[in-house]
Write a protein that holds these residues in place. Structure first.
Motif, PDB file in Angstrom:
ATOM      1  N   ARG A 127       0.825  -1.208   0.000  1.00 29.45           N
ATOM      2  CA  ARG A 127       0.000   0.000   0.000  1.00 29.45           C
ATOM      3  C   ARG A 127       0.858   1.258   0.000  1.00 29.45           C
ATOM      4  O   ARG A 127       0.654   2.158  -0.823  1.00 29.45           O
ATOM      5  CB  ARG A 127      -0.921   0.007   1.215  1.00 29.45           C
ATOM      6  CG  ARG A 127      -1.851   1.199   1.277  1.00 29.45           C
ATOM      7  CD  ARG A 127      -2.575   1.279   2.605  1.00 29.45           C
ATOM      8  NE  ARG A 127      -1.633   1.538   3.705  1.00 29.45           N
ATOM      9  CZ  ARG A 127      -2.015   1.758   4.965  1.00 29.45           C
ATOM     10  NH1 ARG A 127      -3.304   1.714   5.275  1.00 29.45           N
ATOM     11  NH2 ARG A 127      -1.114   1.991   5.908  1.00 29.45           N
ATOM     12  N   ASP A 128       1.823   1.363   0.898  1.00 26.18           N
ATOM     13  CA  ASP A 128       2.664   2.557   0.984  1.00 26.18           C
ATOM     14  C   ASP A 128       3.538   2.717  -0.253  1.00 26.18           C
ATOM     15  O   ASP A 128       3.792   3.843  -0.705  1.00 26.18           O
ATOM     16  CB  ASP A 128       3.531   2.492   2.246  1.00 26.18           C
ATOM     17  CG  ASP A 128       2.698   2.512   3.518  1.00 26.18           C
ATOM     18  OD1 ASP A 128       1.557   3.012   3.471  1.00 26.18           O
ATOM     19  OD2 ASP A 128       3.181   2.017   4.556  1.00 26.18           O
ATOM     20  N   PHE A 129       3.982   1.596  -0.808  1.00 22.46           N
ATOM     21  CA  PHE A 129       4.815   1.657  -2.019  1.00 22.46           C
ATOM     22  C   PHE A 129       4.026   2.234  -3.188  1.00 22.46           C
ATOM     23  O   PHE A 129       4.499   3.137  -3.891  1.00 22.46           O
ATOM     24  CB  PHE A 129       5.332   0.257  -2.355  1.00 22.46           C
ATOM     25  CG  PHE A 129       6.027   0.170  -3.686  1.00 22.46           C
ATOM     26  CD1 PHE A 129       7.312   0.676  -3.838  1.00 22.46           C
ATOM     27  CD2 PHE A 129       5.393  -0.412  -4.774  1.00 22.46           C
ATOM     28  CE1 PHE A 129       7.960   0.596  -5.072  1.00 22.46           C
ATOM     29  CE2 PHE A 129       6.030  -0.485  -5.996  1.00 22.46           C
ATOM     30  CZ  PHE A 129       7.314   0.018  -6.153  1.00 22.46           C
ATOM     31  N   PHE A 130       2.829   1.741  -3.385  1.00 19.59           N
ATOM     32  CA  PHE A 130       2.014   2.222  -4.502  1.00 19.59           C
ATOM     33  C   PHE A 130       1.538   3.653  -4.257  1.00 19.59           C
ATOM     34  O   PHE A 130       1.351   4.410  -5.223  1.00 19.59           O
ATOM     35  CB  PHE A 130       0.820   1.298  -4.724  1.00 19.59           C
ATOM     36  CG  PHE A 130       1.186  -0.007  -5.377  1.00 19.59           C
ATOM     37  CD1 PHE A 130       1.529  -0.057  -6.715  1.00 19.59           C
ATOM     38  CD2 PHE A 130       1.205  -1.171  -4.640  1.00 19.59           C
ATOM     39  CE1 PHE A 130       1.891  -1.256  -7.315  1.00 19.59           C
ATOM     40  CE2 PHE A 130       1.552  -2.382  -5.226  1.00 19.59           C
ATOM     41  CZ  PHE A 130       1.900  -2.425  -6.572  1.00 19.59           C
ATOM     42  N   PHE A 131       1.345   4.032  -2.998  1.00 18.29           N
ATOM     43  CA  PHE A 131       0.988   5.427  -2.726  1.00 18.29           C
ATOM     44  C   PHE A 131       2.149   6.348  -3.087  1.00 18.29           C
ATOM     45  O   PHE A 131       1.933   7.443  -3.618  1.00 18.29           O
ATOM     46  CB  PHE A 131       0.610   5.594  -1.257  1.00 18.29           C
ATOM     47  CG  PHE A 131       0.225   7.001  -0.898  1.00 18.29           C
ATOM     48  CD1 PHE A 131      -0.970   7.535  -1.337  1.00 18.29           C
ATOM     49  CD2 PHE A 131       1.073   7.792  -0.139  1.00 18.29           C
ATOM     50  CE1 PHE A 131      -1.331   8.837  -1.014  1.00 18.29           C
ATOM     51  CE2 PHE A 131       0.723   9.094   0.181  1.00 18.29           C
ATOM     52  CZ  PHE A 131      -0.481   9.614  -0.257  1.00 18.29           C
ATOM     53  N   GLY A 132       3.376   5.910  -2.808  1.00 22.19           N
ATOM     54  CA  GLY A 132       4.540   6.700  -3.216  1.00 22.19           C
ATOM     55  C   GLY A 132       4.630   6.849  -4.724  1.00 22.19           C
ATOM     56  O   GLY A 132       4.959   7.927  -5.241  1.00 22.19           O
ATOM     57  N   ILE A 133       4.335   5.770  -5.455  1.00 18.81           N
ATOM     58  CA  ILE A 133       4.326   5.862  -6.917  1.00 18.81           C
ATOM     59  C   ILE A 133       3.238   6.817  -7.391  1.00 18.81           C
ATOM     60  O   ILE A 133       3.436   7.617  -8.324  1.00 18.81           O
ATOM     61  CB  ILE A 133       4.125   4.463  -7.532  1.00 18.81           C
ATOM     62  CG1 ILE A 133       5.339   3.580  -7.234  1.00 18.81           C
ATOM     63  CG2 ILE A 133       3.900   4.557  -9.040  1.00 18.81           C
ATOM     64  CD1 ILE A 133       5.225   2.174  -7.780  1.00 18.81           C
TER      65      ILE A 133
END
Length: 314
Positions: A127-133
């Motif tokens: 979740r946090d990774f895709f939010f950063g993207i």
């Protein structure tokens, strides 16, 4: 002796504090005066072009670029506003713009709410990774994705229709949607978890909790996203210019540019200004009725962002 000597010292200290307070008040007054002057200058710089546009919309063709500038026409040409409907079908353009704004803004709100809620409340792998993207895409210029999007819409047979101006916003495939998702996420984070937990205990589902609890509390940020999205779609010129070719599918932005597309209307700038004034009026009305929600939304989003940052740091 000690008490007697301390009295003048206390008096001197109080006098010095009073002088510092007086100087501080004087500096604050000076700063307020300077700030008022600067804001007045900025206000005039923004209003002068708009006032000149309105004034020129009522001028004859010989007065538009007269020197010195004619601010008040000798005989206002109200017929300019009627002539733009005779030259091009502006009623059709207005209807096309309404369709695009209504369906595209609805899709923007739908996508932003669901994705923002997912990033704020649901726990799923990456979740946090895709939010950063997602946030990184804010730095991606829209022109980079222009050619791929055109090829996709051409293969789908959507060229010269209103679908390219509406459908992508239901799936977040636009450069502005990540900003709206970020605003929704930050607002949802600021809503206490206890409200959702109480709803879950009463047997409410995720969807029911979102619709009946989260959304009624999110009116300020929803209004903010709606205002931003409405202005974006209403004033959009580049996308209609690329995807739409037939006059019947033009929006108001293309219609204004089309007034001078033909050689016979190349010098009719008074009609361009009349059409520009006509297109600006709904934006002014929108701001008058939505400014309370707009300001409240900006304030609330900033506050929730600060709260989320403080919670993370602790």
């Amino acid at each position: 002796m000690t008490t007697a000597k301390s009295i003048p010292t206390v008096q001197i200290t109080e006098e010095a504090a009073a002088r510092r307070k007086s100087r501080r008040k004087t500096m604050e007054k000076i700063w307020l005066v300077v700030l008022q002057i600067l804001l007045t200058v900025f206000l005039i710089s923004f209003l002068v072009p708009a006032l000149w546009m309105v004034s020129s919309s009522l001028k004859a063709s010989t007065e538009v670029f007269a020197h010195p500038i004619v601010w008040i026409p000798e005989s206002p040409q109200w017929s300019n506003y009627l002539r733009i409907f005779d030259i091009l079908p502006f009623t059709k353009f207005m209807w096309n713009s309404v369709l695009v704004v209504v369906f595209a803004v609805t899709g923007t709100l739908f996508c932003s709410v669901l994705v923002g809620y997912s990033f704020a409340r649901l726990r799923w792998p990456g979740r946090d990774f895709f939010f950063g993207i997602l946030i990184a895409t804010l730095m991606l210029p829209e022109i980079i994705t222009l050619v791929p999007r055109f090829i996709i819409f051409r293969e789908l047979g959507w060229i010269d229709t209103l679908l390219p101006l509406i459908v992508p916003y239901w799936f977040g495939a636009t450069p502005w949607t990540p900003l709206y998702i970020f605003l929704m996420r930050q607002f949802f984070i600021g809503i206490p978890m206890e409200l959702e937990e109480a709803a879950f205990i009463d047997g409410a589902s995720r969807l029911r909790t979102l619709v009946q609890i989260m959304l009624p509390l999110s009116k300020p940020v929803l209004a903010t996203v709606a205002v931003f999205a409405t202005l974006q779609h209403y004033t959009d010129f580049m996308n209609p210019l690329i995807y739409i070719s037939s006059v019947d599918n033009w929006t108001l932005a293309l219609g204004i540019a089309g007034l001078n597309a033909d050689e016979s209307y190349r010098a009719s700038w008074e009609l361009v200004f009349a059409a520009g004034t006509f297109m600006t009026l709904p934006v002014i009305v929108l701001f008058i009725f939505a400014q309370r929600y707009f300001v409240q939304g900006i304030t609330t989003v900033s506050y929730t962002h600060l709260r989320a940052h403080e919670t993370t740091s602790h």
